[in-house]
Design a protein around this motif. Structure first.
Motif, PDB file in Angstrom:
ATOM      1  N   TYR A   1      -6.684   2.014   6.658  1.00 30.35           N
ATOM      2  CA  TYR A   1      -5.990   1.519   7.847  1.00 30.35           C
ATOM      3  C   TYR A   1      -5.211   0.242   7.515  1.00 30.35           C
ATOM      4  CZ  TYR A   1      -9.470   4.558   9.963  1.00 30.35           C
ATOM      5  OH  TYR A   1     -10.260   5.629  10.279  1.00 30.35           O
ATOM      6  N   LEU A   2      -4.112   0.047   8.211  1.00 31.70           N
ATOM      7  CA  LEU A   2      -3.382  -1.213   8.142  1.00 31.70           C
ATOM      8  C   LEU A   2      -3.222  -1.715   9.576  1.00 31.70           C
ATOM      9  CD1 LEU A   2      -1.958  -3.232   6.230  1.00 31.70           C
ATOM     10  CD2 LEU A   2       0.192  -2.087   6.829  1.00 31.70           C
ATOM     11  N   GLN A   3      -4.038  -2.698   9.932  1.00 32.92           N
ATOM     12  CA  GLN A   3      -3.939  -3.325  11.247  1.00 32.92           C
ATOM     13  C   GLN A   3      -2.860  -4.387  11.182  1.00 32.92           C
ATOM     14  OE1 GLN A   3      -5.580  -2.632  14.195  1.00 32.92           O
ATOM     15  NE2 GLN A   3      -4.232  -4.171  15.116  1.00 32.92           N
ATOM     16  N   MET A   4      -1.855  -4.266  12.017  1.00 31.91           N
ATOM     17  CA  MET A   4      -0.719  -5.187  12.001  1.00 31.91           C
ATOM     18  C   MET A   4      -0.684  -5.937  13.325  1.00 31.91           C
ATOM     19  SD  MET A   4       2.156  -2.776  10.181  1.00 31.91           S
ATOM     20  CE  MET A   4       2.260  -1.660  11.569  1.00 31.91           C
ATOM     21  N   ASP A   5      -0.950  -7.216  13.276  1.00 32.96           N
ATOM     22  CA  ASP A   5      -0.943  -8.069  14.461  1.00 32.96           C
ATOM     23  C   ASP A   5       0.188  -9.082  14.369  1.00 32.96           C
ATOM     24  OD1 ASP A   5      -4.519  -8.103  14.165  1.00 32.96           O
ATOM     25  OD2 ASP A   5      -3.303  -6.851  15.498  1.00 32.96           O
ATOM     26  N   ASP A   6       0.511  -9.684  15.511  1.00 38.61           N
ATOM     27  CA  ASP A   6       1.585 -10.679  15.563  1.00 38.61           C
ATOM     28  C   ASP A   6       2.841 -10.146  14.882  1.00 38.61           C
ATOM     29  OD1 ASP A   6       2.106 -14.088  14.347  1.00 38.61           O
ATOM     30  OD2 ASP A   6       2.883 -13.060  16.115  1.00 38.61           O
ATOM     31  N   LEU A   7       3.217  -8.951  15.232  1.00 33.31           N
ATOM     32  CA  LEU A   7       4.367  -8.315  14.599  1.00 33.31           C
ATOM     33  C   LEU A   7       5.652  -9.080  14.897  1.00 33.31           C
ATOM     34  CD1 LEU A   7       3.422  -4.609  15.258  1.00 33.31           C
ATOM     35  CD2 LEU A   7       3.949  -5.571  13.017  1.00 33.31           C
ATOM     36  N   LYS A   8       6.555  -9.044  13.927  1.00 39.00           N
ATOM     37  CA  LYS A   8       7.849  -9.716  14.038  1.00 39.00           C
ATOM     38  C   LYS A   8       8.964  -8.683  13.837  1.00 39.00           C
ATOM     39  CE  LYS A   8       5.772 -13.734  11.744  1.00 39.00           C
ATOM     40  NZ  LYS A   8       5.570 -14.555  12.954  1.00 39.00           N
ATOM     41  N   PRO A   9      10.141  -8.949  14.390  1.00 40.29           N
ATOM     42  CA  PRO A   9      11.244  -7.991  14.188  1.00 40.29           C
ATOM     43  C   PRO A   9      11.519  -7.706  12.704  1.00 40.29           C
ATOM     44  CG  PRO A   9      11.801  -9.530  15.918  1.00 40.29           C
ATOM     45  CD  PRO A   9      10.503 -10.013  15.328  1.00 40.29           C
ATOM     46  N   GLU A  10      11.291  -8.668  11.838  1.00 40.82           N
ATOM     47  CA  GLU A  10      11.536  -8.460  10.413  1.00 40.82           C
ATOM     48  C   GLU A  10      10.509  -7.542   9.761  1.00 40.82           C
ATOM     49  OE1 GLU A  10      11.351 -11.403  12.001  1.00 40.82           O
ATOM     50  OE2 GLU A  10      10.276 -12.909  10.792  1.00 40.82           O
ATOM     51  N   ASP A  11       9.469  -7.149  10.502  1.00 43.14           N
ATOM     52  CA  ASP A  11       8.512  -6.154   9.998  1.00 43.14           C
ATOM     53  C   ASP A  11       9.025  -4.729  10.209  1.00 43.14           C
ATOM     54  OD1 ASP A  11       5.898  -8.206  11.318  1.00 43.14           O
ATOM     55  OD2 ASP A  11       6.469  -8.009   9.204  1.00 43.14           O
ATOM     56  N   THR A  12      10.121  -4.589  10.913  1.00 43.32           N
ATOM     57  CA  THR A  12      10.676  -3.267  11.190  1.00 43.32           C
ATOM     58  C   THR A  12      11.051  -2.559   9.897  1.00 43.32           C
ATOM     59  OG1 THR A  12      11.514  -3.890  13.362  1.00 43.32           O
ATOM     60  CG2 THR A  12      12.597  -2.038  12.271  1.00 43.32           C
ATOM     61  N   ALA A  13      10.529  -1.343   9.710  1.00 47.52           N
ATOM     62  CA  ALA A  13      10.770  -0.580   8.483  1.00 47.52           C
ATOM     63  C   ALA A  13       9.990   0.719   8.543  1.00 47.52           C
ATOM     64  CB  ALA A  13      10.294  -1.369   7.257  1.00 47.52           C
ATOM     65  N   PRO A  14      10.354   1.684   7.707  1.00 49.59           N
ATOM     66  CA  PRO A  14       9.427   2.784   7.470  1.00 49.59           C
ATOM     67  C   PRO A  14       8.322   2.286   6.536  1.00 49.59           C
ATOM     68  CG  PRO A  14      11.415   3.089   6.185  1.00 49.59           C
ATOM     69  CD  PRO A  14      11.641   1.888   7.030  1.00 49.59           C
ATOM     70  N   TYR A  15       7.086   2.643   6.812  1.00 50.08           N
ATOM     71  CA  TYR A  15       5.944   2.236   6.014  1.00 50.08           C
ATOM     72  C   TYR A  15       5.380   3.467   5.305  1.00 50.08           C
ATOM     73  CZ  TYR A  15       5.809  -2.438   8.021  1.00 50.08           C
ATOM     74  OH  TYR A  15       6.111  -3.734   8.375  1.00 50.08           O
ATOM     75  N   TYR A  16       5.109   3.294   4.015  1.00 48.72           N
ATOM     76  CA  TYR A  16       4.646   4.402   3.195  1.00 48.72           C
ATOM     77  C   TYR A  16       3.247   4.119   2.667  1.00 48.72           C
ATOM     78  CZ  TYR A  16       9.602   5.502   3.137  1.00 48.72           C
ATOM     79  OH  TYR A  16      10.893   5.784   3.511  1.00 48.72           O
ATOM     80  N   CYS A  17       2.382   5.095   2.769  1.00 48.35           N
ATOM     81  CA  CYS A  17       1.078   5.023   2.124  1.00 48.35           C
ATOM     82  C   CYS A  17       1.250   5.488   0.686  1.00 48.35           C
ATOM     83  CB  CYS A  17       0.077   5.916   2.850  1.00 48.35           C
ATOM     84  SG  CYS A  17      -1.571   5.876   2.120  1.00 48.35           S
ATOM     85  N   VAL A  18       0.644   4.757  -0.235  1.00 44.63           N
ATOM     86  CA  VAL A  18       0.832   5.037  -1.653  1.00 44.63           C
ATOM     87  C   VAL A  18      -0.503   5.023  -2.367  1.00 44.63           C
ATOM     88  CG1 VAL A  18       3.178   4.110  -1.697  1.00 44.63           C
ATOM     89  CG2 VAL A  18       1.254   2.604  -2.110  1.00 44.63           C
TER      90      VAL A  18
END
Length: 126
Positions: free
Chosen positions: A80-97
């Motif tokens: 899991y990736l818990q993402m808090d306090d998100l910012k507009p610069e976090d906008t992206a496709p995220y890939y599990c690797v």
């Protein structure tokens, strides 16, 4: 299913939260590290976080430290990736690797991660 499978992306407001999940049934945790990368528009692909080893060591890029938390459920073969306090610069496709534990996966270099998921979009509005 050879690729890891992501889920949980979506739309959040600035300051909000999202949780991403990565199912990695083909890659047991005693042999593989799991990570998250993202493609920020206009930038190189970024390693966000990874987890691996018998002690579930975790690593983060500086810009997400204190805001994102990576964790895993061994019984479910899920990270899991818990993402808090998100910012507009976090906008992206995220890939599990996925990377074998014998590689330099701790560096969060994309060249160490062999298997990539299809990605899940995260969009943060201001």
């Amino acid at each position: 299913q050879v690729q890891p499978v992501e889920s949980g992306g979506g739309l959040a407001q600035s300051g909000g939260s999202l949780r991403l999940s990565c199912k990695h049934s083909r890659y047991p945790s005693d042999k593989y590290a799991i990570g998250w990368f993202r493609d920020i528009r206009g930038k190189e692909r970024e390693g966000v976080s990874c987890i691996g080893g018998s002690d579930d060591s975790t690593y983060y890029r500086d810009s997400v430290k204190g805001r994102f938390t990576i964790s895993r459920d061994h019984a479910k073969n899920t990270v899991y990736l818990q993402m808090d306090d998100l910012k507009p610069e976090d906008t992206a496709p995220y890939y599990c690797v996925v990377a074998p534990l014998t590689t330099g996966w701790r560096t969060l270099s994309p060249y160490e991660f062999v298997w990539w998921g299809q990605g899940t979009q995260v969009t943060v509005s201001s």
